[in-house]
Design a protein around this motif. Structure first.
Motif, PDB file in Angstrom:
ATOM      1  N   ILE A 147      -6.123   4.273   8.645  1.00  0.00           N
ATOM      2  CA  ILE A 147      -6.625   2.922   8.416  1.00  0.00           C
ATOM      3  C   ILE A 147      -5.945   2.323   7.183  1.00  0.00           C
ATOM      4  CG2 ILE A 147      -8.852   3.436   9.469  1.00  0.00           C
ATOM      5  CD1 ILE A 147     -10.042   3.555   6.636  1.00  0.00           C
ATOM      6  N   PHE A 148      -6.098   1.018   7.015  1.00  0.00           N
ATOM      7  CA  PHE A 148      -5.478   0.299   5.905  1.00  0.00           C
ATOM      8  C   PHE A 148      -6.496   0.125   4.779  1.00  0.00           C
ATOM      9  CE2 PHE A 148      -3.653  -0.843   9.933  1.00  0.00           C
ATOM     10  CZ  PHE A 148      -2.281  -0.742   9.720  1.00  0.00           C
ATOM     11  N   ALA A 149      -6.175   0.652   3.607  1.00  0.00           N
ATOM     12  CA  ALA A 149      -7.126   0.650   2.492  1.00  0.00           C
ATOM     13  C   ALA A 149      -7.575  -0.751   2.113  1.00  0.00           C
ATOM     14  CB  ALA A 149      -6.503   1.351   1.278  1.00  0.00           C
ATOM     15  N   ASP A 150      -6.654  -1.726   2.100  1.00  0.00           N
ATOM     16  CA  ASP A 150      -7.028  -3.080   1.698  1.00  0.00           C
ATOM     17  C   ASP A 150      -7.417  -3.957   2.884  1.00  0.00           C
ATOM     18  OD1 ASP A 150      -4.634  -3.514   2.940  1.00  0.00           O
ATOM     19  OD2 ASP A 150      -3.639  -4.467   1.226  1.00  0.00           O
ATOM     20  N   GLY A 151      -7.434  -3.375   4.093  1.00  0.00           N
ATOM     21  CA  GLY A 151      -7.821  -4.133   5.284  1.00  0.00           C
ATOM     22  C   GLY A 151      -6.710  -4.968   5.874  1.00  0.00           C
ATOM     23  N   ASP A 152      -5.538  -4.974   5.243  1.00  0.00           N
ATOM     24  CA  ASP A 152      -4.404  -5.767   5.724  1.00  0.00           C
ATOM     25  C   ASP A 152      -3.565  -4.919   6.668  1.00  0.00           C
ATOM     26  OD1 ASP A 152      -2.264  -7.405   6.171  1.00  0.00           O
ATOM     27  OD2 ASP A 152      -1.607  -7.520   4.083  1.00  0.00           O
ATOM     28  N   THR A 153      -3.599  -5.242   7.952  1.00  0.00           N
ATOM     29  CA  THR A 153      -2.881  -4.437   8.948  1.00  0.00           C
ATOM     30  C   THR A 153      -1.370  -4.611   8.882  1.00  0.00           C
ATOM     31  OG1 THR A 153      -3.123  -6.201  10.590  1.00  0.00           O
ATOM     32  CG2 THR A 153      -4.837  -4.508  10.537  1.00  0.00           C
ATOM     33  N   LEU A 154      -0.907  -5.560   8.076  1.00  0.00           N
ATOM     34  CA  LEU A 154       0.539  -5.758   7.936  1.00  0.00           C
ATOM     35  C   LEU A 154       1.095  -5.015   6.723  1.00  0.00           C
ATOM     36  CD1 LEU A 154       0.846  -9.569   8.795  1.00  0.00           C
ATOM     37  CD2 LEU A 154       0.911  -7.588  10.328  1.00  0.00           C
ATOM     38  N   ASN A 155       0.199  -4.468   5.896  1.00  0.00           N
ATOM     39  CA  ASN A 155       0.625  -3.704   4.719  1.00  0.00           C
ATOM     40  C   ASN A 155       0.741  -2.235   5.105  1.00  0.00           C
ATOM     41  OD1 ASN A 155       1.091  -2.518   2.256  1.00  0.00           O
ATOM     42  ND2 ASN A 155      -0.786  -3.255   1.274  1.00  0.00           N
ATOM     43  N   ASP A 157       2.662   0.082   3.692  1.00  0.00           N
ATOM     44  CA  ASP A 157       3.121   0.968   2.617  1.00  0.00           C
ATOM     45  C   ASP A 157       2.243   2.212   2.590  1.00  0.00           C
ATOM     46  OD1 ASP A 157       4.940   0.908  -0.024  1.00  0.00           O
ATOM     47  OD2 ASP A 157       3.009   1.854  -0.488  1.00  0.00           O
ATOM     48  N   ILE A 158       2.841   3.366   2.333  1.00  0.00           N
ATOM     49  CA  ILE A 158       2.099   4.620   2.380  1.00  0.00           C
ATOM     50  C   ILE A 158       0.931   4.632   1.391  1.00  0.00           C
ATOM     51  CG2 ILE A 158       3.595   5.756   0.710  1.00  0.00           C
ATOM     52  CD1 ILE A 158       1.933   7.316   3.849  1.00  0.00           C
ATOM     53  N   SER A 159       1.053   3.887   0.289  1.00  0.00           N
ATOM     54  CA  SER A 159      -0.020   3.844  -0.705  1.00  0.00           C
ATOM     55  C   SER A 159      -1.249   3.097  -0.191  1.00  0.00           C
ATOM     56  CB  SER A 159       0.474   3.170  -1.988  1.00  0.00           C
ATOM     57  OG  SER A 159       0.833   1.819  -1.741  1.00  0.00           O
ATOM     58  N   ASN A 160      -1.094   2.394   0.921  1.00  0.00           N
ATOM     59  CA  ASN A 160      -2.210   1.617   1.479  1.00  0.00           C
ATOM     60  C   ASN A 160      -2.823   2.287   2.698  1.00  0.00           C
ATOM     61  OD1 ASN A 160      -3.838  -0.825   1.521  1.00  0.00           O
ATOM     62  ND2 ASN A 160      -2.711  -1.396   3.368  1.00  0.00           N
ATOM     63  N   LEU A 161      -2.392   3.502   2.994  1.00  0.00           N
ATOM     64  CA  LEU A 161      -2.864   4.185   4.193  1.00  0.00           C
ATOM     65  C   LEU A 161      -3.821   5.325   3.858  1.00  0.00           C
ATOM     66  CD1 LEU A 161       0.514   4.333   6.145  1.00  0.00           C
ATOM     67  CD2 LEU A 161      -1.235   2.538   6.175  1.00  0.00           C
ATOM     68  N   VAL A 162      -4.886   5.443   4.638  1.00  0.00           N
ATOM     69  CA  VAL A 162      -5.899   6.486   4.438  1.00  0.00           C
ATOM     70  C   VAL A 162      -6.208   7.126   5.786  1.00  0.00           C
ATOM     71  CG1 VAL A 162      -8.266   6.988   3.709  1.00  0.00           C
ATOM     72  CG2 VAL A 162      -6.940   5.246   2.500  1.00  0.00           C
ATOM     73  N   MET A 163      -6.255   8.451   5.828  1.00  0.00           N
ATOM     74  CA  MET A 163      -6.597   9.157   7.062  1.00  0.00           C
ATOM     75  C   MET A 163      -8.077   9.491   7.067  1.00  0.00           C
ATOM     76  SD  MET A 163      -4.883  12.513   8.909  1.00  0.00           S
ATOM     77  CE  MET A 163      -5.364  13.695   7.633  1.00  0.00           C
ATOM     78  N   ILE A 164      -8.786   9.121   8.122  1.00  0.00           N
ATOM     79  CA  ILE A 164     -10.199   9.433   8.290  1.00  0.00           C
ATOM     80  C   ILE A 164     -10.423   9.912   9.717  1.00  0.00           C
ATOM     81  CG2 ILE A 164     -10.932   7.728   6.567  1.00  0.00           C
ATOM     82  CD1 ILE A 164     -11.737   5.898   8.904  1.00  0.00           C
ATOM     83  N   SER A 165     -11.621  10.403   9.997  1.00  0.00           N
ATOM     84  CA  SER A 165     -11.945  10.829  11.358  1.00  0.00           C
ATOM     85  C   SER A 165     -12.489   9.635  12.143  1.00  0.00           C
ATOM     86  CB  SER A 165     -12.988  11.951  11.332  1.00  0.00           C
ATOM     87  OG  SER A 165     -14.237  11.444  10.876  1.00  0.00           O
ATOM     88  N   HIS A 166     -12.471   9.769  13.445  1.00  0.00           N
ATOM     89  CA  HIS A 166     -13.024   8.711  14.289  1.00  0.00           C
ATOM     90  C   HIS A 166     -14.517   8.553  14.028  1.00  0.00           C
ATOM     91  CE1 HIS A 166      -9.437   7.895  16.667  1.00  0.00           C
ATOM     92  NE2 HIS A 166      -9.222   9.198  16.725  1.00  0.00           N
ATOM     93  N   SER A 167     -15.200   9.659  13.713  1.00  0.00           N
ATOM     94  CA  SER A 167     -16.635   9.604  13.416  1.00  0.00           C
ATOM     95  C   SER A 167     -16.878   8.818  12.136  1.00  0.00           C
ATOM     96  CB  SER A 167     -17.199  11.020  13.276  1.00  0.00           C
ATOM     97  OG  SER A 167     -17.053  11.747  14.473  1.00  0.00           O
TER      98      SER A 167
END
Length: 209
Positions: A147-155, A157-167
């Protein structure tokens, strides 16, 4: 009021046989001559549609048929006009995009815009944020998502990406737990994990009782 033509069995049979090898215009002309009528082409064609009469023509160029211009050379004047738009064997299409091309597209399934990168010929594209994560950390485990940390799907950059579970993602959406940066988003994911564990314990207690 114009009287509607009443079709006889003989007339229907004529349409069925004649239209297999003739156009509707030709069929109409022959029909009127044979039966002494003055029906329009639209009337005859409409009858063919109502009676489900097939023409036998698909509109496709049939295999084995020769084009009308086969063996004929294009005139110099015609060639000069057509040359700029002619397609030659082995030539890539004008809209061809090389591997590595980045584009922004509407992802209708997620109702949002996403960045895509071409990864393979002839036309294989993948979401860029997934590629960025895999380039840094490898394949994404089953049951996980990025998912995108800042909510911007166009950003992407690896610093804006977070891995979470579907749950976690489901709980975050249900309780509207989101962040505007990576730290806040990771905290929201931890809160979602806590809520999941609490829910699981409650279910376990009810099962024992």
């Amino acid at each position: 009021m114009k009287r509607m033509h009443t079709w006889t069995g003989e007339e229907k049979q004529f349409l069925q046989e004649h239209v297999l090898t003739h156009t509707w215009e030709e069929t109409t002309r022959e029909f009127n001559l044979r039966f002494g009528c003055s029906l329009s082409k639209d009337a005859v064609k409409g009858a063919g549609t109502r009676f489900r009469i097939k023409t036998g023509r698909t509109g496709h160029f049939q295999k084995g048929n020769e084009p009308a211009n086969k063996g004929k050379k294009m005139s110099p004047d015609t060639y000069r006009k057509c040359a700029p738009t002619m397609f030659y064997k082995g030539q890539p299409p004008r809209d061809h995009k090389p591997v590595g091309t980045i584009v922004i597209r509407e992802n209708r399934n997620r109702n949002r815009k996403c960045v895509y990168e071409k990864v393979m010929e002839p036309d294989v594209w993948r979401e860029k944020h997934i590629l960025e994560w895999e380039r840094h950390y490898g394949p994404i485990p089953q049951g996980k998502m990025i998912i995108f940390a800042d909510g911007d799907t166009l950003n992407t950059d690896i610093s804006n990406l977070v891995m979470i579970s579907h749950s976690q993602h489901a709980v975050m959406n249900r309780w509207n737990i989101h962040g505007s940066n990576k730290e806040q988003t990771e905290t929201a994911a931890n809160v979602a994990s806590l809520k999941i564990r609490i829910s699981q314990r409650k279910k376990g207690k009810r099962a024992k009782n």
